[in-house]
Design an enzyme around this catalytic site. Structure first.
Site, PDB file in Angstrom:
ATOM      1  N   TYR A  78       3.711   0.357   4.780  1.00 19.80           N
ATOM      2  CA  TYR A  78       4.363  -0.653   5.315  1.00 19.80           C
ATOM      3  C   TYR A  78       3.497  -1.812   5.489  1.00 19.80           C
ATOM      4  O   TYR A  78       3.571  -2.641   6.414  1.00 19.80           O
ATOM      5  CB  TYR A  78       4.937  -0.030   6.826  1.00 19.80           C
ATOM      6  CG  TYR A  78       5.199   1.246   6.846  1.00 19.80           C
ATOM      7  CD1 TYR A  78       6.201   1.649   5.934  1.00 19.80           C
ATOM      8  CD2 TYR A  78       4.822   2.353   7.876  1.00 19.80           C
ATOM      9  CE1 TYR A  78       6.814   3.259   5.823  1.00 19.80           C
ATOM     10  CE2 TYR A  78       5.009   3.690   7.767  1.00 19.80           C
ATOM     11  CZ  TYR A  78       6.201   4.120   6.926  1.00 19.80           C
ATOM     12  OH  TYR A  78       6.385   5.125   6.902  1.00 19.80           O
ATOM     13  N   HIS A  79       2.941  -2.175   4.550  1.00 17.17           N
ATOM     14  CA  HIS A  79       2.042  -3.441   4.150  1.00 17.17           C
ATOM     15  C   HIS A  79       2.394  -4.208   3.128  1.00 17.17           C
ATOM     16  O   HIS A  79       1.472  -4.791   2.588  1.00 17.17           O
ATOM     17  CB  HIS A  79       0.807  -3.057   4.035  1.00 17.17           C
ATOM     18  CG  HIS A  79      -0.108  -2.142   5.198  1.00 17.17           C
ATOM     19  ND1 HIS A  79      -1.258  -1.319   4.936  1.00 17.17           N
ATOM     20  CD2 HIS A  79       0.391  -1.952   6.665  1.00 17.17           C
ATOM     21  CE1 HIS A  79      -1.624  -0.602   6.214  1.00 17.17           C
ATOM     22  NE2 HIS A  79      -0.760  -1.284   7.075  1.00 17.17           N
ATOM     23  N   PRO A  80       3.897  -4.660   3.169  1.00 16.67           N
ATOM     24  CA  PRO A  80       4.186  -5.278   1.914  1.00 16.67           C
ATOM     25  C   PRO A  80       3.716  -6.868   2.334  1.00 16.67           C
ATOM     26  O   PRO A  80       3.775  -7.431   3.190  1.00 16.67           O
ATOM     27  CB  PRO A  80       5.826  -5.281   1.936  1.00 16.67           C
ATOM     28  CG  PRO A  80       6.082  -5.149   3.316  1.00 16.67           C
ATOM     29  CD  PRO A  80       4.896  -4.044   3.863  1.00 16.67           C
ATOM     30  N   HIS A 129       0.873  -1.107   0.023  1.00 17.73           N
ATOM     31  CA  HIS A 129       0.226  -0.023   0.092  1.00 17.73           C
ATOM     32  C   HIS A 129       0.921   1.183  -0.037  1.00 17.73           C
ATOM     33  O   HIS A 129       1.938   1.438   0.700  1.00 17.73           O
ATOM     34  CB  HIS A 129      -0.896   0.079   1.247  1.00 17.73           C
ATOM     35  CG  HIS A 129      -1.895  -0.869   1.133  1.00 17.73           C
ATOM     36  ND1 HIS A 129      -2.488  -1.619   2.229  1.00 17.73           N
ATOM     37  CD2 HIS A 129      -2.635  -1.704   0.309  1.00 17.73           C
ATOM     38  CE1 HIS A 129      -3.196  -2.624   2.017  1.00 17.73           C
ATOM     39  NE2 HIS A 129      -3.216  -2.632   0.626  1.00 17.73           N
TER      40      HIS A 129
END
Length: 537
Positions: free
Chosen positions: A472-474, A296
């Site tokens: 920080y949603h990989p 995201h």
């Protein structure tokens, strides 16, 4: 090399899913479990205080502090990726927002060759983890390890934002996790009694006394040991001492979207040509390892406002000490604030049939340096970020070398298509419209970023390319599925290797339409059931 250690299960990575697995697999006293964590214990005070997220955000002993390679569609900028390197992993340093995503996310997983991963299939695993403040229901659980609660700070700016969003047409949402996502409200958080409820706090620490569970910190996994096409153990280094642990049942990788594919490739499992570039013997040519990277992306919208609705002055200077005294006296005050105080899910793209952006509102304004330092602005301000929920862009993780201590190369490949850019642009316009709507508009002095001069599509797009950052949603780099690029089958087993699974956010074939920590915990719960079922067979 020290003498070989023997266990039934070896879990690599004590993060959001790894701590869940350690708890669930060690429930059987006949099974021995080794949990390896590259970082230290989670003892930092800042990992306990909700507002302490800003203190553990920058690179440190408990934060890997990764950066992407220069991103071609973001002016060649390297984007900061904080990832937890401690017990609890990123759940020990994140913003504590508890959101599951949209039911269609999971139904799509099932359609992509993953039976048993539809919305109705995964809800029981979300429920199993939860200790829901509002009690049990068909969609929520009570009495589970993980605290899920309402924010305790009911700030005036958040209320104003919610009212303005309602006045622009958003419905009020009291539960974003009940399967109906669109609307505005306050998202729940993983906090209990003013303290972060990370997965180490919720799942691991309560069972550290089990005789069959061994937790090794500062233990860097270097290679999965293979005998032919079966995983039999893990080589790791702990404080400079090389060690070997063997697994009678399974090796389970829970290192996350970066470290799980890295360890597979270091072990000879991955794209054959890439492995040979680094002198690694190929055990299995599995081209999907490290591919399918999704994340995201967000952009801040910042407004200068009346001092009465901004927390900038409350959380800086002498006032910060006042808030600290309140917190340590009785856990009251603004140090209870999390990363987000109000949330909206909206449809802004021309073809959107469900929300395609997430807007996160904060009663403060801040800036993040290139090195990951966070500082509040000196003026009274508030901000809202627009996050792109279902990006079309796909990136990859690649090794930098065959040395497990060298950080891998992250190619996020953000905004490589017109659709992502369009949705982000329209999401920012949605925020501007909301800020210009009563009652919030009465408290706004001026638009600080991007500024009212930004009006045309091209001006918005320049602003996005100049300022966008990761949320920080990989996810996705060891995707489950049935096509030729799938790394795992639907039971999270590495294709072509026996006794080896991946159980973390890297297994997602498509990113969820919200924050990813709650889904990662669910994956840990469901993965534990799969492993226990296989053991019974």
């Amino acid at each position: 090399m020290t003498p070989t250690e023997q266990y039934d299960y070896i879990i690599v990575g004590a993060g959001s899913a790894g701590c869940v697995l350690a708890n669930r697999l060690s429930e059987d006293p006949s099974k021995t479990v080794l949990l390896l964590e590259a970082g230290p214990e989670d003892r930092s005070m800042w990992m306990k205080i909700p507002a302490g997220t800003t203190k553990v955000f920058r690179p440190s002993a408990v934060n890997w502090g990764y950066f992407t390679e220069p991103e071609p569609n973001l002016r060649g900028r390297q984007i900061y990726w904080p990832r937890g390197r401690t017990l609890g992993g990123s759940s020990s340093i994140n913003g504590m927002v508890y959101l599951r995503g949209h039911p269609e996310d999971y139904d799509q997983w099932a359609r992509l060759g993953n039976p048993g991963w539809g919305w109705n299939d995964v809800v029981p695993y979300f429920r199993r983890s939860e200790d829901q403040q509002h009690g049990a229901s068909a969609l929520h659980g009570a009495g589970g390890p993980l605290a899920v609660s309402d924010p305790v700070i009911d700030d005036p700016a958040g209320r104003l934002f919610i009212e303005s969003a309602i006045n622009t047409g958003s419905p009020l949402r009291k539960d974003f996790n009940d399967g109906v996502q669109e609307g505005v409200g306050r998202a729940q958080v993983t906090v209990r009694d003013g303290r972060r409820s990370s997965t180490s706090v919720a799942f691991l620490h309560p069972v550290r006394g089990r005789a069959n569970l061994h937790v090794a910190v500062e233990a860097l996994a270097e290679k999965v040991v293979l005998e032919g096409r079966r995983a039999t153990g893990v080589r790791y280094s702990q404080r400079g001492v090389g060690k070997l642990a063997t697994a009678r049942c399974e090796v389970i990788l829970c290192g996350g979207v970066i470290n799980s594919p890295q360890l597979l490739m270091l072990s000879g499992i991955g794209p054959a040509a890439h492995l040979r570039e680094h002198g690694i013997d190929v055990a299995l040519d599995l081209p999907g390892v490290g591919e399918n990277l999704q994340d995201h992306l967000y952009v801040y919208y910042v407004a200068k406002c009346e001092k009465s609705i901004s927390l900038n002055h409350k959380l800086s200077g002498p006032n910060l000490y006042v808030e600290a005294m309140k917190y340590f006296a009785n856990r009251s005050g603004y140090l209870n604030i999390g990363a987000v105080q109000a949330t909206a899910f909206a449809r802004v793209g021309p073809q959107a049939t469900r929300p395609d952006v997430e807007v996160s509102f904060r009663p403060m304004s801040l800036n993040i340096s290139k090195k990951g330092d966070i500082a509040l602005d000196s003026f009274p301000g508030i901000n809202a970020s627009c996050s792109l929920l279902r990006p079309q862009a796909r990136g990859r993780i690649r090794l930098a070398s065959a040395n497990p201590r060298d950080y891998p190369r992250i190619h996020a490949n953000y905004l490589d298509n017109a659709e992502d850019l369009q949705v982000m642009r329209e999401g920012l316009r949605w925020i501007r419209k909301t800020f210009e709507t009563e009652p919030l508009s009465r408290f706004i002095r001026s638009e600080h970023a991007p500024g009212k001069a930004v009006q045309s599509d091209s001006e918005w797009e320049d602003f996005i390319r100049d300022s966008a950052q990761s949320v920080y949603h990989p996810v996705g780099t060891c995707a489950m599925g049935s096509d030729g690029m799938a790394v795992l089958d639907h039971e999270l087993r590495v294709r072509g290797i026996d006794g080896l699974r991946v159980v973390d956010a890297s297994v997602m074939p498509r990113i969820t339409s919200s924050n990813t920590n709650a889904p990662a915990i669910m994956i840990g719960e469901k993965g534990a059931d799969m492993i226990r079922t296989a053991a019974r067979r």
